[in-house]
Design a protein around this motif. Structure first.
Motif, mmCIF file in Angstrom:
data_model
loop_
_atom_site.group_PDB
_atom_site.id
_atom_site.type_symbol
_atom_site.label_atom_id
_atom_site.label_comp_id
_atom_site.label_asym_id
_atom_site.label_seq_id
_atom_site.Cartn_x
_atom_site.Cartn_y
_atom_site.Cartn_z
ATOM 1 N N THR A 1 0.837 -1.205 0.000
ATOM 2 C CA THR A 1 0.000 0.000 0.000
ATOM 3 C C THR A 1 0.870 1.254 0.000
ATOM 4 O O THR A 1 0.495 2.273 -0.582
ATOM 5 N N GLU B 1 -11.438 8.980 -0.860
ATOM 6 C CA GLU B 1 -11.154 8.280 0.400
ATOM 7 C C GLU B 1 -11.710 6.859 0.405
ATOM 8 O O GLU B 1 -12.906 6.646 0.241
ATOM 9 N N HIS B 2 -10.826 5.889 0.592
ATOM 10 C CA HIS B 2 -11.235 4.505 0.807
ATOM 11 C C HIS B 2 -10.354 3.917 1.896
ATOM 12 O O HIS B 2 -9.360 4.521 2.284
ATOM 13 N N HIS B 3 -10.717 2.744 2.347
ATOM 14 C CA HIS B 3 -9.990 2.141 3.467
ATOM 15 C C HIS B 3 -9.770 0.656 3.245
ATOM 16 O O HIS B 3 -10.090 -0.162 4.110
ATOM 17 N N THR B 4 -9.259 0.304 2.087
ATOM 18 C CA THR B 4 -9.029 -1.111 1.806
ATOM 19 C C THR B 4 -7.604 -1.310 1.298
ATOM 20 O O THR B 4 -6.944 -0.360 0.877
ATOM 21 N N LEU B 5 -7.151 -2.541 1.324
ATOM 22 C CA LEU B 5 -5.814 -2.846 0.814
ATOM 23 C C LEU B 5 -5.716 -2.543 -0.679
ATOM 24 O O LEU B 5 -4.660 -2.188 -1.178
ATOM 25 N N MET C 1 -7.475 -0.133 -2.190
ATOM 26 C CA MET C 1 -7.608 1.321 -2.385
ATOM 27 C C MET C 1 -7.194 2.004 -1.090
ATOM 28 O O MET C 1 -8.030 2.334 -0.252
ATOM 29 N N PRO C 2 -5.899 2.209 -0.898
ATOM 30 C CA PRO C 2 -5.402 2.641 0.416
ATOM 31 C C PRO C 2 -5.313 4.153 0.621
ATOM 32 O O PRO C 2 -4.726 4.577 1.611
ATOM 33 N N SER D 1 -6.504 6.515 2.229
ATOM 34 C CA SER D 1 -7.466 6.720 3.319
ATOM 35 C C SER D 1 -7.523 8.166 3.771
ATOM 36 O O SER D 1 -8.458 8.565 4.445
ATOM 37 N N SER D 2 -6.505 8.938 3.429
ATOM 38 C CA SER D 2 -6.462 10.324 3.894
ATOM 39 C C SER D 2 -6.239 11.289 2.728
ATOM 40 O O SER D 2 -5.123 11.713 2.469
ATOM 41 N N LEU E 1 -15.342 1.612 10.700
ATOM 42 C CA LEU E 1 -14.004 2.006 11.154
ATOM 43 C C LEU E 1 -14.066 3.202 12.107
ATOM 44 O O LEU E 1 -13.290 3.298 13.049
#
Lengths: 234, 345, 352
Positions: free
Chosen positions: B22, B48-52, B54-55, B57-58, B120
């Protein structure tokens, strides 16, 4: 309001106290507690410390940061102490068991400082001085307010032998004159002159934000500041 | 017409199909934004996503990093999932990036296309409407005022508190991002905010009805001027030839559909559907520069949008194809679009 | 006396992005302050400094409200300098967001990012984010625990009372370094020192007054606690953040630092009832053994090494841009720290 008395008046009687302080317990090992305990050791007192956290941590802490002090539980530390200094954050004063301190002379070295520590309902809702509020909780103890208005750095740096010209003085307030006298003797051995301001209510004159809290004064100057603060019409 | 790209920082794949790191994906995304800037693209957004897979996240941190390393490109989120974030923190991050960039930063607030952020950050998806409504209101307020007073049910109240830093140009451009719902169009129009449509399937010109609705609502609500505008985000890839573009985009598209299909119960990816979407009037702007330019301008005839930006790097598209596509978009598609709009105009 | 690390002493800077002032004393734009801070970090990298930290505040005079965004911006614009927070006010933030921001910056920087979690020196974040100062201890303990959990692996399960629970969820991106260096920042209390040692985290002392050498016994306590808790190796280390400014001469440095120091003290007088600032008290602090490392390169280098004898710290970093220090003085001090102080410190360490 009672006239201010210089502590010399009180100290002339303190020989009559049944006991002179030999053992000091300090509750709290943060910056203030550590500095008070080191100062007490340097002044030759048998010094015990207690703090929150694992006993082995406090022991190691004492060994390195307050060498010579004995770390023990709060109950053991205060059990045969002649004087107890409460130096925990004021927000936690109720975490100290009041019954344990019954009959003891207790120095309240705590301050109420909302910009830094947040508002505490006990002190927001009460117009009394903070030490009066504290003393209602430690109702079985003889509460003395002092050591709150000297920086923990300064406590170890500013002390000087009795009689040194311009020696720094600390203010004392207590409803119990004998307790005040005992504390005066201790502070003298710590390296400071003192001025007895009067009952605990007068402690307001050296709470945070006051000239006394912010400054450093010789005995005469401190007396003048207290006069100004407590008797503004003079 | 402004042209640009958006990305979720999709993680690249090893030859055996396994995911690479990532951290590498984030670095690749950063490199892509820097290239987009130097190639002359107008806009880059990070979603913004929170997966391996699609990292990114910020988006705030990605945009801040890009702000410090680019010269002219405008930077934004596509989208900031404000429902599960704190609008004060989001604003602070983007205003910080704005200051570093010299005033090139925007925020697009939206529901987003995924839902990982709810568990999350301890939110309930069923509260979505109220969360979005209130948090958008707060975001608008901190954007307009340095001293903020606000109260609501989804966050602790603010009583005359300072929110800094303040944007270079007074406030940040704040967009509403939507997949194309009528209520969202009405909301953006009522609030007088610019609207960004994410068009990921179907015939894009059908969105014209929504952009009309948006403009009419804005007019009725008394909003006019430069802030009433429309942008379009769509899937796309540019390559030297249409055939190369189709072949390059397909594996990643297939990966994404397989992956999302598993999560969301979609049918297996259909190659015919892919090809249909990748040709006019479909929604995938996958082609050579002429093809992509013509289709963007065609949509412009319907929607009058001022910015068209493409999501290229889905499902592990090789980085070199991503970079080549960004370069072609800037150097080949952009002049063609400008020429065609002049002729059309 | 402690072993010198093979690399010697790292030198650096930390800042709250203090807003510059107009000639009449009024504040300039917060956006300008942020842009100036970014420029300072880029310069620090170029002149070879080892570390830059950004501290979180929320006021018009200290507008660096998002260390994560500042560090990310710097990550994309620098080559070699390590970047961190000084400090992240973890108690009022969400450790998941903090981790994501710093891990993103870490990826962009190629593995140069750290987090320092601490109480911080101001309290504006409590009302702003809806927390009670009186809950600080619990907020801090739980959130530090969560941050360490997030840092230790890709999937996280956690439950506590100050934030919603996390049931086997992925938190990305993952740091280039495997995990981010997490420091515990403290103003120098013994209980915080014990906490850092117990957790096996490196400790960063903010020394903003008094006699810095006295922190030696805290560093000893830290190392002893760590050892007893079974922690050793490169993660057991100490850094020091202090006030400081370098100028070509000691006199220049003392004169340049004073107005900003005074502005800061006046603010604190207003907000926290600190005493009125006095020039004489200030000047005393700028000389050994006191805490302001304000001087020429020789003076500052010698005093860093003097502290090293007591603290054995591996990094010393300075807050220079207090209270609207003119930007050119900030930049000159950064340059002098990199080009003049650093070689002197290295020479002195080699001689130890």
């Amino acid at each position: 309001m009672a006239e201010l008395r210089r502590l010399e008046l009180v100290s002339s009687t303190h020989e009559k106290q049944e006991s002179v302080v030999q053992t000091i317990a300090v509750l709290g090992v943060g910056r203030v507690g550590s500095a008070v305990a080191r100062t007490a050791l340097a002044a030759g007192y048998d010094t015990r410390v207690a703090g929150s956290g694992a006993a082995e941590d406090i022991e190691l802490l004492a060994e390195i940061v307050i060498p010579g002090a004995r770390a023990m539980t709060a109950t053991d530390a205060v059990s045969d102490a002649d004087l107890v200094v409460v130096a925990v954050p004021l927000s936690k004063y109720r975490s100290v068991d009041a019954s344990m301190l019954a009959g003891k002379t207790v120095v309240d070295a705590m301050n109420y400082w909302p910009p830094v520590d947040g508002q505490i309902a006990d002190f927001e809702e009460d117009i009394a001085s903070t030490s009066e509020v504290v003393s209602r909780y430690f109702s079985g103890s003889r509460v003395v307010k002092t050591l709150n208005h000297i920086g923990y750095h300064e406590l170890e740096d500013d002390g000087a032998p009795s009689g040194t010209a311009g020696r720094r003085a600390l203010a004392i307030a207590s409803d119990d004159e004998a307790a005040a006298a005992a504390v005066q003797d201790v502070l003298d051995r710590f390296g400071f002159d003192t001025v007895y301001a009067g009952p605990l209510a007068t402690g307001r004159a050296f709470e945070p934000g006051t000239a006394i809290f912010n400054g450093a004064f010789s005995q005469n100057d401190l007396l003048r500041e207290l006069e100004l603060n407590l008797h503004p019409t003079h | 017409m402004e042209l640009g790209a958006y990305s979720f920082g999709d993680t690249q794949l090893n030859p055996d199909g396994s995911l690479r790191s990532t951290a590498e994906a984030i670095k690749n995304l950063f490199d892509a934004i820097v290239l987009a800037d130097s190639a002359g693209l107008d806009y880059f957004a990070v979603g913004e996503h929170h997966t391996l897979e699609m990292p990114a996240s910020s988006p705030g941190s990605m945009i801040a990093a890009a702000a410090g390393a680019t010269k002219q490109i405008r930077l934004g989120s596509g989208v900031s999932v404000i429902s599960t974030d704190d609008p004060v923190r989001v604003f602070q991050q983007f205003a910080t990036a704005d200051a570093v960039s010299g005033g090139r930063v925007e925020i697009t607030a939206g529901r987003g296309s995924s839902v990982e952020s709810y568990p999350l950050f301890g939110y309930n998806l069923s509260d979505y409407e109220r969360l979005f409504e209130e948090k958008l209101e707060l975001l608008m307020r901190v954007n307009e005022q340095e001293q903020v007073t606000w109260s609501g049910t989804t966050r602790s109240p603010l009583q005359d508190l300072t929110v800094v830093p303040r944007p270079v140009d007074g406030s940040l451009p704040l967009w509403v991002g939507t997949g194309g719902s009528a209520p969202s169009s009405v909301r953006a129009g009522r609030l007088g905010l610019p609207i960004s449509y994410g068009i990921i399937g179907g015939a894009p010109h059908r969105f014209a009805a929504l952009s009309d609705l948006y403009r009419r609502t804005a007019e009725q609500a008394g909003h006019a001027g430069a802030n009433i505008k429309v942008s379009v985000a769509a899937l796309g890839l540019v390559a030297p030839t249409k055939q190369e573009a189709l072949e390059r985009f397909y594996p990643g598209w297939r990966n994404m559909h397989t992956q999302l299909g598993k999560l969301r119960g979609w049918p297996a990816p259909d190659d015919n559907a892919y090809l249909a979407q990748a040709h006019a009037p479909g929604a995938y702007y996958v082609g050579d520069p002429d093809d992509v330019a013509q289709r963007i301008v065609h949509l412009h005839g319907f929607m009058g949008h001022m910015r068209h930006f493409l999501q290229m790097d889905i499902g592990g598209l090789p980085q070199e194809h991503f970079l080549e596509s960004l370069t072609l978009l800037a150097t080949e598609v952009k002049p063609r679009v400008e020429r065609l709009i002049r002729i059309e105009g | 006396m402690h072993e010198a690390s093979p690399l010697g002493m790292e030198l650096g800077v930390y800042s709250f992005g203090d807003t510059q002032r107009n000639a009449d004393g009024t504040l300039r734009a917060t956006a300008e302050a942020i842009a100036n801070l970014h420029e300072a970090i880029v310069l620090a990298d170029a002149v070879g400094l080892d570390y830059f930290g950004v501290g979180e505040h929320h006021t018009v005079d200290m507008p660096a409200s998002s260390p994560g965004a500042m560090v990310a911006a710097a990550a994309g614009a620098t080559q070699q300098i390590r970047l961190g927070s000084s400090v992240t006010v973890l108690s009022t933030d969400d450790p998941v967001r903090v981790f994501q921001q710093f891990a993103t910056a870490d990826a962009i920087s190629g593995g140069r990012v750290e987090i320092t979690a601490g109480r911080g020196s101001s309290v504006e974040s409590y009302p702003l984010f809806g927390y009670e100062l009186s809950d600080h201890d619990q907020l801090y303990a739980e959130k530090l625990d969560l941050l360490m959990t997030l840092n230790s692996g890709e999937r996280t399960s956690w439950c506590g009372s100050v934030r919603s629970g996390i049931d086997d969820l992925v938190v990305v991106p993952r740091p280039v370094q495997g995990s981010l260096p997490i420091w515990l920042g403290t103003g120098g209390s013994a209980p915080s020192t014990v906490r850092a040692g117990r957790l096996g985290l490196p400790v960063s002392y903010g020394i903003i007054g008094g006699i810095p050498a006295r922190f030696g016994r805290l560093a000893d306590l830290y190392r002893a606690t760590a050892q007893r808790s079974g922690h050793h190796g490169p993660n057991i280390k100490v850094s020091a953040g202090t006030f400081g400014l370098i100028a070509p001469t000691k006199k220049d440095a003392v004169d340049r630092f004073y107005p900003g120091w005074r502005n800061l003290q006046l603010l604190m007088t207003q907000r926290r009832h600190w005493p009125e600032p006095e020039r004489a008290r200030y000047e005393e602090q700028t000389h050994a053994p006191f805490a302001y490392y304000v001087g020429d390169p020789d003076d500052v280098a010698e005093r860093i090494i003097d502290l090293y004898r007591h603290l054995g710290h591996m990094r010393h970093f300075f807050q220079m841009d207090l209270g609207g220090l003119p930007h050119e003085h900030f930049l000159e001090a950064i340059t002098l720290l990199g080009t003049e102080v650093k070689p002197r410190v290295q020479r002195l360490i080699d001689r130890l």
